[in-house]
Design a protein around this motif. Structure first.
Motif, mmCIF file in Angstrom:
data_model
loop_
_atom_site.group_PDB
_atom_site.id
_atom_site.type_symbol
_atom_site.label_atom_id
_atom_site.label_comp_id
_atom_site.label_asym_id
_atom_site.label_seq_id
_atom_site.Cartn_x
_atom_site.Cartn_y
_atom_site.Cartn_z
ATOM 1 N N PHE A 3 0.861 -1.186 0.000
ATOM 2 C CA PHE A 3 0.000 0.000 0.000
ATOM 3 C C PHE A 3 0.893 1.229 0.000
ATOM 4 N N SER B 125 2.327 1.872 12.821
ATOM 5 C CA SER B 125 3.037 1.001 11.878
ATOM 6 C C SER B 125 4.505 0.980 12.274
ATOM 7 N N TYR C 36 3.086 8.109 9.139
ATOM 8 C CA TYR C 36 1.749 8.728 9.135
ATOM 9 C C TYR C 36 1.692 9.811 10.208
ATOM 10 N N LYS D 119 -11.345 5.875 -3.180
ATOM 11 C CA LYS D 119 -10.438 6.953 -2.747
ATOM 12 C C LYS D 119 -9.074 6.669 -3.349
ATOM 13 N N ASP E 144 -6.838 11.455 -1.446
ATOM 14 C CA ASP E 144 -6.176 11.666 -0.149
ATOM 15 C C ASP E 144 -4.693 11.900 -0.400
ATOM 16 N N ASN F 191 -2.454 12.799 2.136
ATOM 17 C CA ASN F 191 -1.632 12.599 3.338
ATOM 18 C C ASN F 191 -0.623 13.742 3.533
ATOM 19 N N ASP G 187 -7.934 14.815 7.937
ATOM 20 C CA ASP G 187 -7.611 13.557 8.599
ATOM 21 C C ASP G 187 -6.554 13.869 9.667
ATOM 22 N N GLU G 188 -5.277 13.937 9.257
ATOM 23 C CA GLU G 188 -4.177 14.105 10.212
ATOM 24 C C GLU G 188 -4.362 15.307 11.146
ATOM 25 N N ASN H 51 -12.723 13.130 8.500
ATOM 26 C CA ASN H 51 -12.403 11.703 8.579
ATOM 27 C C ASN H 51 -12.137 11.412 10.052
ATOM 28 N N LYS I 269 -10.774 8.868 12.696
ATOM 29 C CA LYS I 269 -10.019 7.635 12.971
ATOM 30 C C LYS I 269 -9.844 7.561 14.479
ATOM 31 N N GLY J 38 -9.355 4.527 8.181
ATOM 32 C CA GLY J 38 -8.781 3.221 8.500
ATOM 33 C C GLY J 38 -7.270 3.291 8.586
ATOM 34 N N MET J 39 -6.690 2.344 9.307
ATOM 35 C CA MET J 39 -5.236 2.217 9.413
ATOM 36 C C MET J 39 -4.843 0.771 9.107
ATOM 37 N N GLU K 253 -6.431 -1.955 9.539
ATOM 38 C CA GLU K 253 -6.673 -2.778 10.720
ATOM 39 C C GLU K 253 -6.958 -4.244 10.391
ATOM 40 N N ASP L 184 -13.437 4.114 5.013
ATOM 41 C CA ASP L 184 -12.332 3.232 4.604
ATOM 42 C C ASP L 184 -12.414 1.967 5.456
ATOM 43 N N ARG M 119 -9.471 -7.410 1.401
ATOM 44 C CA ARG M 119 -8.746 -6.317 0.765
ATOM 45 C C ARG M 119 -7.359 -6.149 1.413
ATOM 46 N N TYR M 120 -7.219 -6.683 2.630
ATOM 47 C CA TYR M 120 -5.966 -6.510 3.373
ATOM 48 C C TYR M 120 -5.158 -7.805 3.533
HETATM 49 O O1 SMG Z 1 -7.496 0.976 6.367
HETATM 50 O O2 SMG Z 1 -8.125 0.802 4.293
HETATM 51 C C1 SMG Z 1 -7.423 1.285 5.167
HETATM 52 C C2 SMG Z 1 -6.426 2.358 4.776
HETATM 53 C C3 SMG Z 1 -7.110 3.661 4.586
HETATM 54 O O3 SMG Z 1 -5.973 5.245 3.269
HETATM 55 C C4 SMG Z 1 -6.119 4.776 4.355
HETATM 56 N N1 SMG Z 1 -5.474 5.229 5.429
HETATM 57 O O4 SMG Z 1 -4.472 8.626 5.487
HETATM 58 O O5 SMG Z 1 -6.405 7.776 5.432
HETATM 59 C C5 SMG Z 1 -5.193 7.637 5.433
HETATM 60 C C6 SMG Z 1 -4.522 6.293 5.341
HETATM 61 C C7 SMG Z 1 -3.493 6.154 6.393
HETATM 62 C C8 SMG Z 1 -3.016 4.791 6.638
HETATM 63 S S1 SMG Z 1 -1.618 4.366 5.819
HETATM 64 C C9 SMG Z 1 -0.987 3.118 6.809
#
Ligand code: SMG
Ligand code: MG
Length: 368
Positions: free
Chosen positions: A19, A50, A55, A161, A188, A190, A238-239, A260, A262, A290-291, A293, A315, A321-322
């Motif tokens: 990813f 992680s 992030y 996304k 996104d 980031n 997000d962040e 968003n 989280k 999501g992170m 998970e 997300d 998917r993971y």
């Molecule tokens: O959990 O499907 C997932 C990942 C979703 O894009 C995703 N997360 O910035 O939103 C975000 C990223 C950060 C995670 S990267 C490890």
């Protein structure tokens, strides 16, 4: 509740595909699970960290260290500890929200399991299933990206996304919009851009995006407000949103029109719920981030995503998917939705054999 101790499990699980985001590539889910043991129940929490602090400033070994040295020991001697007492007991320790969230969630799960209450009910959920999107990483080429998006749409995801960064933005977004027509599409970054890129980012408005997530650095609320005055697509943060206070400030400053949420990033599900409430009170739509998970963290995220203000697909993608093999019963996409767990607490526990196979180390921290 009478908490006896917390086990820290360091896990490592290969992802089905690497990813890639603007800050780096993840091929393995390398993180912590926490097992809180009380006299009448045990509970699980997954850490959003992680292997490397890309992030945010947190990373897996750092989270383990602050948990073992400071956070878990701080729960000793808290009178009548329950999940609502965790954040106050930890508040003198700065930052470390991903670690704090994992600990609060493990205690919350144990607390709710002991009382037989599902997390979704405790948080105020109103839905039995939640609409799901999927986050698509930066690809090696546009044809590779189009194949990935095609597969996800065929699986039933309700929105796509795309991760973007300078040099991978306008053309991939254009290609996806042209190829797949009227799908729900968002991006996104980031925090991969700067204020000097604002004119460039305005070109994204040609593609009718549902939102543009965190284009600028996390501490640049003013820059997001400046961009937001010129961009037609709503900005989603997000962040930048690390607390309910930060959410209220971002909304007041017009730095975003969507949030968003989280739970890890904000220190846990109880603060996530407060952010939801702030956003609902201000008419700001939210969705669950999501992170990457495992089923443990996913179960709790899906419960949160069932609250009334979560009006956009999250997300919150399916297990496949993971991972080839998730730690819990796999979450499966049905008509673009995941089902909200109905069992007590987060409604799941990791399978002991599968967990043993991915556990790198485990450490018991007693609470005296
Ligand atoms: O959990 O499907 C997932 C990942 C979703 O894009 C995703 N997360 O910035 O939103 C975000 C990223 C950060 C995670 S990267 C490890
Ligand atoms: Mg994001």
């Amino acid at each position: 509740m009478n908490l006896e101790g917390v086990e820290i499990l360091h896990i490592s699980m290969p992802l089905v595909g690497a990813f890639r985001t603007s800050f780096g590539t993840e091929a393995v889910r390398d993180t912590l699970l926490l097992r809180a043991v009380a006299d009448d129940a045990e509970g699980w929490g997954e850490c959003g960290a992680s292997e490397a602090p890309l992030y945010s400033g947190e990373y897996t070994q750092g989270a383990a260290d602050v948990l073992r040295r400071h956070l878990i020991p701080a729960l000793a001697g808290v009178p009548d500890l329950d999940s609502h007492g965790v954040a106050p007991a930890l508040s003198r320790f700065k930052e470390n929200r991903l670690a704090k969230a994992a600990l609060e969630t493990a205690v919350l799960d144990a607390d709710l399991k002991a009382r037989g209450v599902p997390l979704s009910h405790a948080l105020g959920a109103v839905r039995r299933s939640v609409p799901c999107g999927v986050s698509v990483g930066i690809a090696d080429s546009i044809p590779v990206l189009l194949d990935a998006v095609e597969e996800y749409l065929a699986a039933g995801y309700l929105r796509i996304k795309l991760k973007i960064e300078p040099g991978w933005d306008i053309e991939p977004v254009r290609a996806v919009r042209e190829r797949f027509g009227d799908i729900m599409l968002q991006v996104d970054a980031n925090a991969g851009y700067e204020r000097g890129d604002i004119d460039h980012l305005l070109a994204l408005d040609a593609f009718d995006l549902s939102l543009v997530e965190q284009p600028l650095p996390m501490d640049d609320l003013l820059g997001h407000a400046m961009l937001g005055r010129r961009l037609a697509a709503p900005i989603c943060l997000d962040e930048s949103i690390v607390s309910a206070r930060a959410a209220a400030a971002a909304i007041e400053l017009s730095a975003c029109r969507i949030v968003n949420i989280k739970p890890g990033r904000v220190g846990g599900y109880l603060e996530a719920r407060r952010i939801h409430d702030v956003c609902v009170a201000n008419g700001v739509p939210v969705w669950c981030g999501g992170m990457l998970e495992t089923g443990v963290g996913r179960a709790a995220n899906v419960a949160l995503a069932a609250l009334p203000g979560f009006t956009l697909p999250g997300d919150t993608s399916a297990s496949e998917r993971y991972f080839d093999e998730d730690l819990t019963e796999p979450f499966r996409l049905v008509d673009g939705h995941l089902t909200v767990p109905t069992g007590p607490g987060i409604g799941v526990s990791p399978d002991p054999d599968i967990l043993a196979g991915v556990t790198v180390s485990r450490e018991w921290i007693p609470i005296r």
